[in-house]
Design a protein around this motif. Structure first.
Motif, PDB file in Angstrom:
ATOM      1  N   GLY A 264     134.760 -31.962  28.975  1.00 39.62           N
ATOM      2  CA  GLY A 264     136.067 -31.529  28.509  1.00 39.62           C
ATOM      3  C   GLY A 264     135.995 -30.711  27.244  1.00 39.62           C
ATOM      4  N   GLU A 265     135.367 -31.237  26.203  1.00 40.42           N
ATOM      5  CA  GLU A 265     135.274 -30.530  24.935  1.00 40.42           C
ATOM      6  C   GLU A 265     133.812 -30.183  24.680  1.00 40.42           C
ATOM      7  N   VAL A 266     133.488 -28.917  24.721  1.00 40.17           N
ATOM      8  CA  VAL A 266     132.120 -28.451  24.529  1.00 40.17           C
ATOM      9  C   VAL A 266     132.170 -27.093  23.840  1.00 40.17           C
ATOM     10  N   THR A 267     131.211 -26.865  22.957  1.00 39.21           N
ATOM     11  CA  THR A 267     131.131 -25.602  22.234  1.00 39.21           C
ATOM     12  C   THR A 267     130.021 -24.761  22.838  1.00 39.21           C
ATOM     13  N   LEU A 268     130.365 -23.615  23.382  1.00 32.79           N
ATOM     14  CA  LEU A 268     129.384 -22.729  23.997  1.00 32.79           C
ATOM     15  C   LEU A 268     128.674 -21.912  22.927  1.00 32.79           C
ATOM     16  N   PRO A 269     127.454 -21.446  23.208  1.00 30.89           N
ATOM     17  CA  PRO A 269     126.756 -20.575  22.247  1.00 30.89           C
ATOM     18  C   PRO A 269     127.529 -19.291  21.986  1.00 30.89           C
ATOM     19  N   ALA A 270     127.197 -18.654  20.873  1.00 31.25           N
ATOM     20  CA  ALA A 270     127.917 -17.441  20.475  1.00 31.25           C
ATOM     21  C   ALA A 270     127.593 -16.247  21.349  1.00 31.25           C
ATOM     22  N   GLY A 271     126.631 -16.344  22.226  1.00 30.08           N
ATOM     23  CA  GLY A 271     126.246 -15.219  23.067  1.00 30.08           C
ATOM     24  C   GLY A 271     124.943 -14.609  22.574  1.00 30.08           C
ATOM     25  N   VAL A 272     124.573 -13.498  23.160  1.00 28.10           N
ATOM     26  CA  VAL A 272     123.326 -12.823  22.810  1.00 28.10           C
ATOM     27  C   VAL A 272     123.659 -11.546  22.048  1.00 28.10           C
ATOM     28  N   PRO A 273     122.840 -11.179  21.056  1.00 24.63           N
ATOM     29  CA  PRO A 273     123.143  -9.974  20.277  1.00 24.63           C
ATOM     30  C   PRO A 273     122.824  -8.683  21.008  1.00 24.63           C
ATOM     31  N   ASP A 274     122.035  -8.749  22.075  1.00 33.10           N
ATOM     32  CA  ASP A 274     121.612  -7.541  22.782  1.00 33.10           C
ATOM     33  C   ASP A 274     122.678  -7.172  23.815  1.00 33.10           C
ATOM     34  N   SER A 275     123.605  -6.306  23.425  1.00 34.12           N
ATOM     35  CA  SER A 275     124.688  -5.924  24.321  1.00 34.12           C
ATOM     36  C   SER A 275     124.928  -4.419  24.311  1.00 34.12           C
ATOM     37  N   ASP A 276     123.864  -3.654  24.059  1.00 31.98           N
ATOM     38  CA  ASP A 276     123.979  -2.200  24.059  1.00 31.98           C
ATOM     39  C   ASP A 276     124.111  -1.705  25.494  1.00 31.98           C
ATOM     40  N   PRO A 277     125.237  -1.083  25.864  1.00 28.68           N
ATOM     41  CA  PRO A 277     125.401  -0.667  27.264  1.00 28.68           C
ATOM     42  C   PRO A 277     124.495   0.487  27.664  1.00 28.68           C
ATOM     43  N   ARG A 278     123.779   1.090  26.714  1.00 27.96           N
ATOM     44  CA  ARG A 278     122.887   2.201  27.049  1.00 27.96           C
ATOM     45  C   ARG A 278     121.546   1.719  27.592  1.00 27.96           C
ATOM     46  N   THR A 279     121.258   0.435  27.507  1.00 24.48           N
ATOM     47  CA  THR A 279     119.999  -0.113  28.003  1.00 24.48           C
ATOM     48  C   THR A 279     120.283  -1.092  29.139  1.00 24.48           C
ATOM     49  N   GLU A 280     119.262  -1.303  29.992  1.00 24.27           N
ATOM     50  CA  GLU A 280     119.430  -2.211  31.112  1.00 24.27           C
ATOM     51  C   GLU A 280     119.636  -3.637  30.635  1.00 24.27           C
ATOM     52  N   VAL A 281     118.778  -4.090  29.705  1.00 31.08           N
ATOM     53  CA  VAL A 281     118.915  -5.452  29.194  1.00 31.08           C
ATOM     54  C   VAL A 281     120.220  -5.595  28.423  1.00 31.08           C
ATOM     55  N   GLY A 282     120.638  -4.534  27.729  1.00 34.79           N
ATOM     56  CA  GLY A 282     121.904  -4.590  27.006  1.00 34.79           C
ATOM     57  C   GLY A 282     123.082  -4.774  27.946  1.00 34.79           C
ATOM     58  N   ARG A 283     123.039  -4.131  29.107  1.00 35.27           N
ATOM     59  CA  ARG A 283     124.118  -4.319  30.073  1.00 35.27           C
ATOM     60  C   ARG A 283     124.128  -5.749  30.607  1.00 35.27           C
ATOM     61  N   VAL A 284     122.911  -6.318  30.833  1.00 33.53           N
ATOM     62  CA  VAL A 284     122.853  -7.717  31.258  1.00 33.53           C
ATOM     63  C   VAL A 284     123.412  -8.630  30.169  1.00 33.53           C
ATOM     64  N   GLY A 285     123.030  -8.349  28.909  1.00 31.11           N
ATOM     65  CA  GLY A 285     123.539  -9.165  27.807  1.00 31.11           C
ATOM     66  C   GLY A 285     125.038  -9.058  27.657  1.00 31.11           C
ATOM     67  N   ALA A 286     125.585  -7.852  27.806  1.00 24.54           N
ATOM     68  CA  ALA A 286     127.034  -7.680  27.694  1.00 24.54           C
ATOM     69  C   ALA A 286     127.753  -8.431  28.817  1.00 24.54           C
ATOM     70  N   ALA A 287     127.225  -8.334  30.030  1.00 25.49           N
ATOM     71  CA  ALA A 287     127.840  -9.062  31.145  1.00 25.49           C
ATOM     72  C   ALA A 287     127.746 -10.572  30.923  1.00 25.49           C
TER      73      ALA A 287
END
Length: 578
Positions: A264-287
């Protein structure tokens, strides 16, 4: 004492994981290795072929020069011999001693020269070397095809005005043959001699060309092997560095999978910093970050909905207690009326009183569950579990005199920390279920033991086909909650009734779940059941930091409650293997 070396199998496993074809890094590294290997083979073949052509062309030019030198010298010697020879009849007989100076004049070491007269060798020589020719090599040289000819020797004018002239240089055809007696392959050329029936053979060894090619090939092997090794090391480092963002995404995803999302109550991680849409890994990170955002929002909405539902259940239960008490009071008051009351009215009033009492119990159970779901703290004080077991078992024996009741307790009192009233309710519910859902004459055993988590591991959670209950190998089992580590108390209630079906076990602790007809022997009692008894047991045990394990098959049903052991006061029995 020296520190232990790091485990080598772990290093090998990590290296195997990096080079595995199932991973992206392994595919990239092996692909890089294959590309460099193919490029090395291609460069090696092209280099060897080009160098071989160049060396053979140079050797061919040297052979042409050596052949011209040899043939010119022989022609000059023949003309000089004809000019000074007083007997013209002997001019056709070459003198081998006249060619000694010709064979060494400006020729490179290893040059082979030969003068053939018919099918016999009139002269042979190797510059700065011996010249042992075997019979097979002699036959080979005799059969060597002619590659050209020189102009016949022209005698000088009688007046001596014209000196002897050598034959002009001409390109000769060459052949490659093996002369074992001279130590290997030779590039040979054969031309007709200046005199009729003679032939001149000139050859250069291919050993220098072969040695050069072998040296270049060995050098290429060393260089290419070094380049491949450096490419693998540097490429692996570069690939691992480039895949770090992807590993961060995997690590964050792993953290999310380890979170109790159903709590019920859980804190998710803040996400990944790699979210540059110009790179393949960045697109995965953004998604992935967008997915985390949607999951967190959905969890927040679900938590808010559950909180509203719990608050509604608590408020409704609390508000219903007053009118239910009023209804029950008025029904009791009407039943105490001194005047005559018709039987149907009396029956109706008794039904109103009975149902209001049942509804009061249901409202109280719902209010308790709502409070437990909301995380309301229970009382925390030492509870003598041994005394509590004795009291609840005695009450069950009085309520169900048609059953056999057995009680097994340790010699010393067993203490736990918790809410005595709620623990009493747990034991009462379980003993009541054991009496209701088993036929008369059944035996119900209540046992209390002290043990340790290492000596008595818990049953794997949430399985309907797992088994590890003592005395019941292969019996379906299910566990609710996390078993406490370290010293703990195990309270088990076992009956020899018809058992619980494997299909019902996973839903046994859900709210408003009632036993099937095969186990509901007491129809009236089953009809009065609210279906919240085991849900309350589960919630109270979880609130005490314990777990409950249910094992059942036809002829045996066992509820085992695992609670942390209170090690104080000093009279508390020590943990022993269960």
């Amino acid at each position: 004492m020296s520190a232990p070396d790091p485990p080598r199998p772990r290093r090998l496993a990590r290296l195997a994981a990096v080079l595995s074809l199932r991973t992206i890094s392994g595919k990239l590294i092996i692909g890089l290795l294959v590309l460099f290997g193919l490029a090395s083979v291609f460069v090696s073949v092209i280099t060897a072929q080009s160098l071989n052509n160049s060396l053979m062309s140079s050797l061919d030019q040297q052979l042409q020069a050596a052949a011209n030198t040899w043939t010119n010298c022989v022609v000059q010697s023949t003309l000089a011999s004809q000019h000074h020879d007083s007997d013209p009849s002997d001019a056709s007989k070459p003198d081998p001693d006249d060619y000694g100076m010709c064979s060494d004049s400006g020729q490179p070491p290893g040059t082979f020269v030969e003068l053939l007269t018919g099918s016999s060798i009139a002269y042979k020589h190797t510059v700065k070397g011996t010249c042992p020719l075997s019979a097979a090599d002699k036959a080979t040289l005799v059969k060597l095809p002619s590659g050209g000819h020189v102009a016949p020797a022209r005698p000088a004018d009688s007046g001596g005005s014209n000196p002897p002239r050598p034959a002009p240089p001409a390109p000769f055809k060459t052949s490659t043959m093996t002369l074992n007696s001279l130590g290997g392959e030779f590039l040979l050329t054969k031309v007709t001699g200046p005199q009729q029936g003679t032939a001149l053979v000139t050859g250069l060894p291919l050993a220098m060309v072969d040695n050069t090619l072998e040296h270049v090939e060995n050098t290429e092997h060393v260089v290419f092997a070094t380049v491949l090794l450096l490419a693998v090391i540097l490429g692996a480092g570069l690939i691992q560095f480039s895949l770090r963002p992807l590993r961060r995404v995997a690590a964050t995803a792993t953290k999310v999978t380890e979170l109790p999302l159903d709590s019920g109550e859980v804190t998710l991680p803040a996400g990944v910093p790699d979210s540059d849409p110009r790179t393949e890994v960045g697109r995965v990170g953004a998604a992935f970050n967008r997915m985390l955002f949607h999951v967190e929002r959905a969890l927040g909405r679900r938590a808010a909905s559950e909180a509203r539902l719990r608050r509604f259940a608590a408020d409704a239960s609390h508000e219903l207690r007053t009118p239910l008490s009023a209804i029950r009071g008025y029904a009791e008051l009407a039943l105490r009326h001194p005047g005559p009351v018709p039987d149907d009215v009396t029956h109706a009033l008794r039904r109103v009183e009975s149902e209001s009492a049942r509804m009061t119990v249901l409202v109280d159970d719902l209010l308790l569950l709502a409070r437990l779901d909301a995380g309301r703290p229970l009382e925390r004080e030492p509870v003598d579990l041994s005394r509590l077991v004795i009291e609840t078992t005695s009450d069950a024996r009085v309520a169900r005199g048609d059953h056999r009741w057995r009680l097994e307790l340790p010699d010393e009192p067993v203490l736990v920390e918790g809410d005595e009233h709620r623990l009493h309710q747990v034991l009462a519910n379980l003993l009541s279920n054991a009496g209701k859902h088993t036929p008369p004459g059944s035996t119900v055993s209540v046992a209390l033991t002290v043990g340790d988590a290492a000596a008595s591991p818990a049953v794997p959670a949430a399985t309907s086909d797992a088994s590890s209950a003592p005395g019941a190998p292969g019996a379906p089992a299910v566990q609710r909650g996390v078993a406490p580590p370290g010293p703990r108390v195990e309270l088990s209630i076992t009956d020899d009734g018809p058992g619980i079906s494997a299909e019902l076990l996973p839903e046994l602790f859900e709210r408003f779940t009632r036993g099937e007809a095969g186990r509901a022997r007491d129809a009236s009692a089953a009809g009065k059941s609210t279906g919240l008894g085991l849900a309350i047991v589960d919630a109270v045990v979880a609130a005490h930091g314990g777990a409950i394990v249910v094992t059942s098959h036809p002829g045996m049903t066992r509820f085992a409650i695992l609670l942390p052991l209170l090690r104080e006061p000093a009279g508390q029995p020590q943990a022993a293997p269960v």
